[in-house]
Design an enzyme around this catalytic site. Structure first.
Site, PDB file in Angstrom:
ATOM      1  N   LYS A 136       0.832  -1.199   0.000  1.00 27.90           N
ATOM      2  CA  LYS A 136       0.000   0.000   0.000  1.00 27.90           C
ATOM      3  C   LYS A 136       0.874   1.260   0.000  1.00 27.90           C
ATOM      4  CE  LYS A 136      -3.519   2.445   2.692  1.00 27.90           C
ATOM      5  NZ  LYS A 136      -4.502   2.380   3.790  1.00 27.90           N
ATOM      6  N   HIS A 275      -8.522 -31.182 -33.369  1.00 29.99           N
ATOM      7  CA  HIS A 275      -9.336 -30.018 -33.000  1.00 29.99           C
ATOM      8  C   HIS A 275     -10.346 -30.355 -31.902  1.00 29.99           C
ATOM      9  CE1 HIS A 275      -7.434 -27.881 -36.205  1.00 29.99           C
ATOM     10  NE2 HIS A 275      -7.918 -28.676 -37.133  1.00 29.99           N
TER      11      HIS A 275
END
Length: 512
Positions: A136, A275
């Site tokens: 922070k 695929h």
């Protein structure tokens, strides 16, 4: 230039060297517990946290750094005159560098036979609190959570006497990624102990990167491969690549589809995928027999595909595989001659996955990304509810074997999906059509093996009797499907008319 650093790490990789460099820069080092001992043993002078706070560690070390003297030194904004005045009044010295990594919660829960109590004891409290505080206040406090960043921080301090804003920002970002990952591991561990928390009101998931990929489905898309945290037995993330080029996005996706289907079978089986759809599946008396069945189903589509086998690949099988171009061969093992044959083609990717037959854990979920959210569901690990013969003719024992075989394959074919099978070999596969009759017609039309005498599986019910009529015309003798259509009676009557045996499973297997 920084003056004080607080160091407290579980992962002590590189920490001694890093601390020595800090000492050369005349940085005071504050430490505690095992880290302090490690540094002192290596001749590095440290100030103990207890000497700073004036309060001893207590509760078996659970309380060490949770103190205003520590957090005040981290959170004070240096440009805020009031903050600095309060530090002086409270006799608190600023902390300019925080180096922390957390208790090994992940490593603990991944060990065999870890007790709940041991897992809980490895939840860090003070570490995340200090890390978040420093992140922070990153403009004033350099925060390091990952040993990989030690070198960059030291180099900047040596060269510039300071760490740049950009580096501080990236280090702070890494902290919040790290602590959110850590908290997600804890929440998921606790959630998994409850049967009714699979779909909580707030869902937090976390993964770790396995590798960056060259590109995604297409060359203009960036991509990476991430690992789910847990005992991923039998999954692709545990496969060892023996040879060949780096795996691509499509390789990984296709190989995963092949593995999911392969796990439906116990006897020697080979799955060929293109695929994400199976283009050939065979079960045989050995892996060579299984491979030949898979290949002969569709010799055209298997070209450039993925092969997954649940038994070791031998010389004879490898020789057959090498007759065509294959992207990946994945198996639990390879005999010495078979491996050398496959490796003779430098581009083929050879993967060894010793627990390839291990089924997915039933508490795992399937996640699909949609724009703005995700869909989450149970893994489809069941096969059928109840097998019910609904026609006058009952399937023969051989037909029944082929029906179950076809049903297992059809479960992994994109919807609308149709599978034709004979002698535990797929002879026709019709995936991904917008209506069922097209899927059936394609599976018949594109078949390389005579479909006469085969059986048919459909992933969902027949809305009309046209599929049964087309099956009869092609010489298909038995059908397995979920049932449940308001027109079921029409399909049953058509099957009886043509002497086709039909079984309802009571369970569909859509796969989108």
């Amino acid at each position: 230039m920084i003056k004080r650093a607080l160091i407290s790490v579980s992962n002590k990789t590189g920490i001694v060297e890093f601390a020595k460099k800090l000492k050369e820069l005349e940085v005071e080092i504050i430490s505690t517990g095992g880290t302090a001992r490690k540094l002192v043993e290596n001749g590095i002078e440290v100030t103990n946290v207890s000497d700073i706070t004036g309060f001893p560690e207590c509760l078996d070390g659970r309380v060490k750094t949770l103190h205003p003297v520590i957090h005040g030194g981290i959170l004070a904004v240096r440009e805020n005159e009031n903050h600095m005045k309060q530090l002086k009044e409270l006799n608190i010295e600023p902390i300019d560098l925080l180096v922390i990594n957390l208790y090994p919660f992940k490593e603990t829960i991944l060990k065999e036979n870890t007790s709940f109590e041991e897992a809980i004891e490895n939840i860090d409290i003070g570490g995340p609190t200090m890390l978040r505080a420093a992140a922070k206040n990153f403009k004033d406090v350099i925060v390091v959570v990952d040993p990989i960043d030690y070198e960059k921080v030291i180099n900047e301090l040596i060269e510039k006497k300071e760490v740049s804003y950009e580096t501080r920002y990236r280090l702070a970002l890494k902290v919040f990624e790290y602590t959110s990952h850590y908290d997600a591991l804890i929440s998921n561990y606790l959630k998994d102990r409850l049967d009714d928390e699979k779909f909580p009101e707030i869902l937090t998931i976390t993964y770790e990167k396995v590798q960056d990929l060259r590109y995604g489905e297409n060359s203009h898309q960036r991509a990476a491969f991430y690992r789910e945290i847990g005992k991923n037995t039998g999954s692709l993330v545990n496969a060892k690549q023996i040879s060949g080029k780096e795996l691509s996005f499509n390789n990984i996706n296709d190989a995963n589809g092949a593995l999911e289907l392969l796990k439906e079978f116990d006897e020697p089986t080979v799955v060929a995928v293109k695929h994400t759809n199976p283009c050939g599946v065979g079960c045989g008396i050995n892996i060579y027999d299984a491979y030949m069945k898979a290949y002969e189903c569709d010799p055209k589509s298997i070209f450039g595909g993925i092969i997954a086998a649940n038994k070791a690949i031998d010389k004879k099988t490898a020789e057959e595989i090498n007759k065509i171009f294959i992207e990946i061969v994945i198996a639990p093992d390879f005999d010495e001659e078979g491996l050398e044959i496959l490796k003779s083609k430098k581009n083929i990717r050879i993967l060894k996955l010793k627990d390839i037959e291990k089924k997915q854990m039933k508490n795992r979920v399937d996640i699909k990304k949609v724009s703005g959210g995700i869909l989450i569901q149970d893994i489809d690990f069941r096969l059928y509810d109840d097998l019910k013969v609904v026609t006058e003719r009952v399937p023969t024992e051989k037909e029944m074997e082929d029906l179950i075989f076809a049903w297992k394959v059809c479960k992994h074919v994109k919807s609308n999906g149709i599978v034709l099978a004979k002698d535990k070999q797929t002879v026709g596969i019709g995936p991904g059509q917008v209506n069922r009759i097209w899927a059936l017609e394609n599976s018949i039309k594109q078949a390389f093996v005579d479909v006469k005498g085969s059986v048919m599986a459909s992933d969902a019910f027949f809305p009309f009797s046209d599929c049964v009529e087309a099956a009869a015309k092609a010489g298909i003798t038995a059908i397995i499907q979920p049932g449940g259509s308001i027109r079921d009676r029409e399909s049953i009557e058509a099957a009886d008319k043509y002497g086709i045996a039909m079984i309802f499973t009571g369970m569909r297997h859509f796969k989108h």
